[in-house]
Design an enzyme around this catalytic site. Structure first.
Site, PDB file in Angstrom:
ATOM      1  N   ASN A  13     -20.884  19.132   9.126  1.00 14.24           N
ATOM      2  CA  ASN A  13     -19.811  19.897   9.775  1.00 14.24           C
ATOM      3  C   ASN A  13     -19.862  21.300   9.167  1.00 14.24           C
ATOM      4  OD1 ASN A  13     -16.286  18.991  10.277  1.00 14.24           O
ATOM      5  ND2 ASN A  13     -17.658  20.105  11.581  1.00 14.24           N
ATOM      6  N   CYS A  75      -8.481  21.000   9.093  1.00 16.27           N
ATOM      7  CA  CYS A  75      -9.853  20.505   9.231  1.00 16.27           C
ATOM      8  C   CYS A  75     -10.256  19.922   7.880  1.00 16.27           C
ATOM      9  CB  CYS A  75     -10.794  21.634   9.633  1.00 16.27           C
ATOM     10  SG  CYS A  75     -12.540  21.151   9.661  1.00 16.27           S
ATOM     11  N   GLY A  76     -10.547  18.629   7.839  1.00 21.09           N
ATOM     12  CA  GLY A  76     -10.842  17.983   6.561  1.00 21.09           C
ATOM     13  C   GLY A  76     -12.108  18.493   5.912  1.00 21.09           C
ATOM     14  N   ARG A 205     -11.924  18.708  19.731  1.00 18.38           N
ATOM     15  CA  ARG A 205     -11.163  19.722  20.460  1.00 18.38           C
ATOM     16  C   ARG A 205     -11.442  21.084  19.829  1.00 18.38           C
ATOM     17  NH1 ARG A 205      -4.680  19.769  19.675  1.00 18.38           N
ATOM     18  NH2 ARG A 205      -5.426  20.234  17.580  1.00 18.38           N
ATOM     19  N   CYS A 214     -16.703  14.850  11.163  1.00 23.00           N
ATOM     20  CA  CYS A 214     -15.309  15.304  11.338  1.00 23.00           C
ATOM     21  C   CYS A 214     -14.462  14.608  10.281  1.00 23.00           C
ATOM     22  CB  CYS A 214     -14.816  14.967  12.748  1.00 23.00           C
ATOM     23  SG  CYS A 214     -13.057  15.357  12.991  1.00 23.00           S
ATOM     24  N   THR A 216     -11.067  14.937   9.504  1.00 25.49           N
ATOM     25  CA  THR A 216      -9.806  14.361   9.975  1.00 25.49           C
ATOM     26  C   THR A 216     -10.077  13.135  10.839  1.00 25.49           C
ATOM     27  OG1 THR A 216      -9.783  15.877  11.869  1.00 25.49           O
ATOM     28  CG2 THR A 216      -8.546  16.551   9.893  1.00 25.49           C
TER      29      THR A 216
END
Length: 277
Positions: A13, A75-76, A205, A214, A216
Site C-alpha cells: 500500500n 488509513c491504517g 473507495r 489495506c 483498515t
C-alpha cells in the site's frame, strides 16, 4: 515548480509523503496526477505530514489525499508509513498520529515492524454510515453478503471460500456505490487461510480499484471474523496480496495493526499553479 516527496509503502500500500509546509495550492489535482500509475509516479495516495517535535512522544498530523482527489479520514497502512517517516526524523520509536478519525499511538516493535493502535471499530449504522435501522450482519447488498463495520473508514466485509475465485473489479463497484451508503464504502473480501487467519482483497473507495494492501480493511476483517465466531486467534494474521499484517485486540476490544514499512525512494513532483478564473 516542484516539491520534494518521499515514497513509502506498507505491505504494498504505497504513498507519496509531502511535508505539510510545502506550498501545494491544489492538493487534489496533485494527487490525481502524481498517483496515476501510467503517467505519474504511481501511488495509492498522498500523505501530507506536519511534524510537531516539541511533544513527547512527537506528534505528526496526517492528511491523506486519495487518487480521486478526495480526503480520507483514516488509513491504517498510511498511518504506519507516517509513523516510520516521523520516527526516522525524530530518532524515536514512538509517535502520536493525529488523523481526522482520531489520535493514534504508533510504536516500533522489536522486529522493526510498525504497530498502530487503530481504536475501536463500530457496527453502529449511523457511524458507518449505512442507511439501516439496525446493525448490518451478513446481509445481501448488490449480490454480496456483507457485514458493515467502520474501522476509521467504512468497510463492507464478505467472507468467501477463496478470494482468488472472486472477480473483485466486477463485484465490488455495485456495493461501493450502493444507495444505502451515503458516503460510499470500501469492499473487503476474505477467505480462511487454514491457520486461524485470513487472506484479503480490498477494493478501496477513493482509489477506485483493488490495492495491494489495506490496513483498515485488515482490521475490519479480523474484527468481523471474531464477532461472527470465525476465529479466536489473537493476533489474527490477515494476508493481502502485498504481505502479512497482524491484528491484535486488547481487553477493551481496541485493535492494533502491525506490519513492515519500507522507504522506497525520494523524488520531486510538479506543482501546477491554480487556474485563474
Amino acid at each position: 515548480m516542484t516539491v520534494p516527496f518521499q515514497k513509502y509503502h506498507g505491505t504494498g500500500n504505497d504513498f507519496l509523503i509531502i511535508h505539510a509546509d510545502e506550498y501545494v495550492p491544489d492538493r487534489a489535482a496533485l494527487a490525481e496526477r502524481a498517483c496515476d500509475r501510467d503517467t505519474g509516479v504511481g501511488a495509492d495516495g498522498v500523505l501530507y505530514l506536519a511534524l510537531e517535535e516539541k511533544f513527547n512522544p512527537p506528534r505528526v498530523v496526517m492528511t491523506l489525499v486519495q487518487p480521486d482527489g478526495s480526503v480520507a479520514p483514516m488509513c491504517g497502512n498510511g498511518a504506519r508509513c507516517a509513523a516510520e517517516w516521523a520516527m526516522e526524523r525524530t530518532d524515536t520509536d514512538s509517535v502520536m498520529i493525529d488523523t481526522q478519525a482520531g489520535t493514534l499511538r504508533a510504536d516500533r516493535a522489536d522486529d522493526g515492524d510498525i504497530v498502530v493502535e487503530m481504536g475501536t471499530a463500530t457496527f453502529d449504522p449511523t457511524k458507518i454510515p449505512v442507511d439501516a435501522d439496525e446493525q448490518v450482519f451478513e446481509t445481501e447488498i448488490e449480490g454480496l453478503e456483507v457485514t458493515m463495520v467502520n474501522t476509521g473508514v467504512p468497510h463492507a466485509v464478505a467472507f468467501v471460500d477463496d478470494v482468488d475465485d472472486v472477480d473483485l473489479e466486477a463485484v465490488a463497484p455495485p456495493v461501493r456505490y450502493a444507495d444505502v451508503f451515503p458516503k460510499g464504502t470500501n469492499v473487503s473480501i476474505a477467505s480462511p487461510d487454514g491457520s486461524g487467519g485470513f487472506r484479503q482483497r480490498t477494493y478501496e473507495r477513493g482509489v477506485e480499484a483493488e490495492t495491494e494492501s489495506c490496513g483498515t480493511g485488515a482490521v475490519a476483517i479480523a474484527t468481523v471474523a471474531r464477532r461472527l465466531g470465525l476465529t479466536d486467534a489473537d493476533p489474527v494474521t490477515v494476508s493481502p496480496p502485498g504481505g502479512d499484517l497482524r491484528v491484535s485486540f486488547n481487553e477493551r476490544g481496541n485493535a492494533t495493526l502491525a506490519g513492515p514499512v519500507e522507504h522506497e525512494f525520494d523524488g520531486e513532483v510538479a506543482v501546477e499553479p491554480p487556474v485563474e478564473s
